[in-house]
Every structure is written in C-alpha cells, then in structure tokens.
Design an enzyme around this catalytic site. Sequence first.
Site, PDB file in Angstrom:
ATOM      1  N   HIS A 122       5.835  -0.175 -10.282  1.00  0.00           N
ATOM      2  CA  HIS A 122       4.740  -1.233  -9.136  1.00  0.00           C
ATOM      3  C   HIS A 122       5.699  -1.046  -8.091  1.00  0.00           C
ATOM      4  O   HIS A 122       5.758  -1.611  -6.801  1.00  0.00           O
ATOM      5  CB  HIS A 122       5.781  -2.888  -9.393  1.00  0.00           C
ATOM      6  CG  HIS A 122       5.122  -3.393 -10.527  1.00  0.00           C
ATOM      7  ND1 HIS A 122       5.606  -4.088 -11.319  1.00  0.00           N
ATOM      8  CD2 HIS A 122       4.395  -3.496 -11.715  1.00  0.00           C
ATOM      9  CE1 HIS A 122       5.162  -4.382 -12.053  1.00  0.00           C
ATOM     10  NE2 HIS A 122       4.087  -4.321 -12.568  1.00  0.00           N
ATOM     11  N   CYS A 130       0.980   2.782   5.528  1.00  0.00           N
ATOM     12  CA  CYS A 130      -0.187   1.507   6.139  1.00  0.00           C
ATOM     13  C   CYS A 130      -0.592   0.722   5.464  1.00  0.00           C
ATOM     14  O   CYS A 130      -1.950   1.461   4.386  1.00  0.00           O
ATOM     15  CB  CYS A 130      -0.805   3.018   7.222  1.00  0.00           C
ATOM     16  SG  CYS A 130      -2.362   2.303   8.059  1.00  0.00           S
ATOM     17  N   CYS A 133      -5.248   3.020   6.338  1.00  0.00           N
ATOM     18  CA  CYS A 133      -5.015   3.962   6.324  1.00  0.00           C
ATOM     19  C   CYS A 133      -4.310   4.900   5.153  1.00  0.00           C
ATOM     20  O   CYS A 133      -4.301   5.768   4.344  1.00  0.00           O
ATOM     21  CB  CYS A 133      -4.989   4.952   7.604  1.00  0.00           C
ATOM     22  SG  CYS A 133      -3.615   4.686   7.991  1.00  0.00           S
TER      23      CYS A 133
END
Length: 248
Positions: A122, A130, A133
Amino acid sequence: MIAPYFSEALIQALHESKRVAALTGAGVSQESGLRTFRDPQTGLWAQHKPEDLASPEAFCRDPKLVWDWYAWRREALKGVRPNGGHYALAELERRLPAFTLITQNVDGLHRMAGSQNVLELHGNIQRVRCSICGTFAEDWQEPENEVPRCEVCGGFLRPHVVWFGETLPRAELETAVEAARSSELFFSIGTSGIVQPAASLAYAARNRGAKLVEINPEPTPLTPKVDFFLQGKSGELLPALVRAVWAA
Ligand code: APR
C-alpha cells in the site's frame, strides 16, 4: 506475562519450512502506539470517512484536506519505534532460508526494525510524488494554505500510498502472490483480512497447500481456515514464538 503455549506442530513447521511468507496489517504497529483502521473506538475509520480522505475523488474534491490528514499521520509517526513484533519478523528473515514479508502498512516500521525483503503493498507514507507526472519529491516545502507542488510539472504532490479505488503497485503485488503461492507456511498478522487484494493472499497460499498461522487478539473471517490461531498481541506472541523455536 506467562509464556504462551505453542503447539509442537507449529514449532516443527517453523523448523522444517524452507519458504515462509507473512502478511502484516495495522495491528502489528498497534503496540508501537499507532492506531489501527477499524477498531470500533480508536480506529482511524471510526472517526474519519475513508471516502473523504483516502481516495482519488477525495483528493480531487479537497486536496488540502487530504494532504493535511497525511501530514498529520506523518507527524504522528515521529518518534514511533518498531515493537517486539517487528523485530521478531526481522529475525525470522535472518533465520529462515526464504522469508518474504508482505505489508499493508505504510508506516515503514518493518524496515526500521531491520527487515530487508519487505513488499509494501500500500506504499509508504514517508514518500511523496506528483499526482500528475508521478515524479517523486525527496523533500518539499509545506506552504501555509495550499498543497505543495511538483517542481517538474507544477501538479499537486500527494502521499505515495494506495488509495481506495486505486490499483496496487504491480511488481510488489505479483511478487507477493508468488511468495504466498510458493510458501509452505503463511502468517497473517494484525490484519482484519477484509481489504482486497491483500486479503486473498492467505487463501492463495492455502490453495497451494501451505499451513496458515494467524496472530490477532480477535478472530477474523480467515480464522476458521487457519491451522494455528495464536490469539493475542503480535508484539508479545512473535518474540515468544521465535524464542520457543530457536531458544536452545
Ligand atoms: N497485535 C495483533 N493484531 C492486532 C493488535 C495487536 N497488538 N491490535 C489490533 N490487532 C488486530 C485487530 O483485531 C484487527 O483485526 O489488527 C487488525 C487491524 O485491522 P484493520 O484496522 O482493519 O487494519 P488492516 O487490516 O491493516 O487494514 C487493511 O485497510 O484502511 C485500509 O489501506 C488501509 O492497509 C489498510 C487496509
């Protein structure tokens, strides 16, 4: 604490098994002072709605709310140390020919305890990337009233964790499934066993003939299927089990 009783069959299984795998959940970090998710009183989901804080939709709706909640959880991790359960699992890795540790936890405590072969299904809350991106940010400013942005594309940064409705990292999941299927002994420790696909790993192991061991103070949906149910706290039972197997 009175020394817990472990059956001869379990001790023998640990002595003889070449390939062992373990799945851990929030319960393994409970004795380090971290809250679990589904404990009716203290669980994180007892006070917060997962759909408001741990989903891509929630992040779209209110990125600041989600960002602040993970920043609060990172803050809560400061000064938190692994407990006896984490250290005992690291020792299993050192003592067993092949041991794979599969965790649902994002707290990084297994590695802090010295475990090397860890699959973080997880993600890891200490890492940030980000949301557009995917670039990882090793460090970032915490601007007052907004979510930090990616230096590459300007997108919002987000925690490197798997949110509800998102798929797990493919490589880690495939390796975890393979480790479960090829295991002779599979431990399920400190997990309620209801979140997929992690909750299927024990069944994948069992279907290939592995013996199942569960460690939990409470029975779970998996309990009727296990060979050994060790009812209690993993921070106490795991070190005691390691001592019982390798004492002499
Ligand atoms: N030792 C062992 N088990 C414990 C302990 C302890 N000291 N304390 C609590 N437990 C058990 C509880 O009885 C419960 O069965 O740990 C389990 C924790 O279950 P959850 O709170 O549901 O956590 P987990 O199974 O890890 O959740 C899975 O759900 O919310 C998502 O992504 C999140 O990874 C998480 C996933």
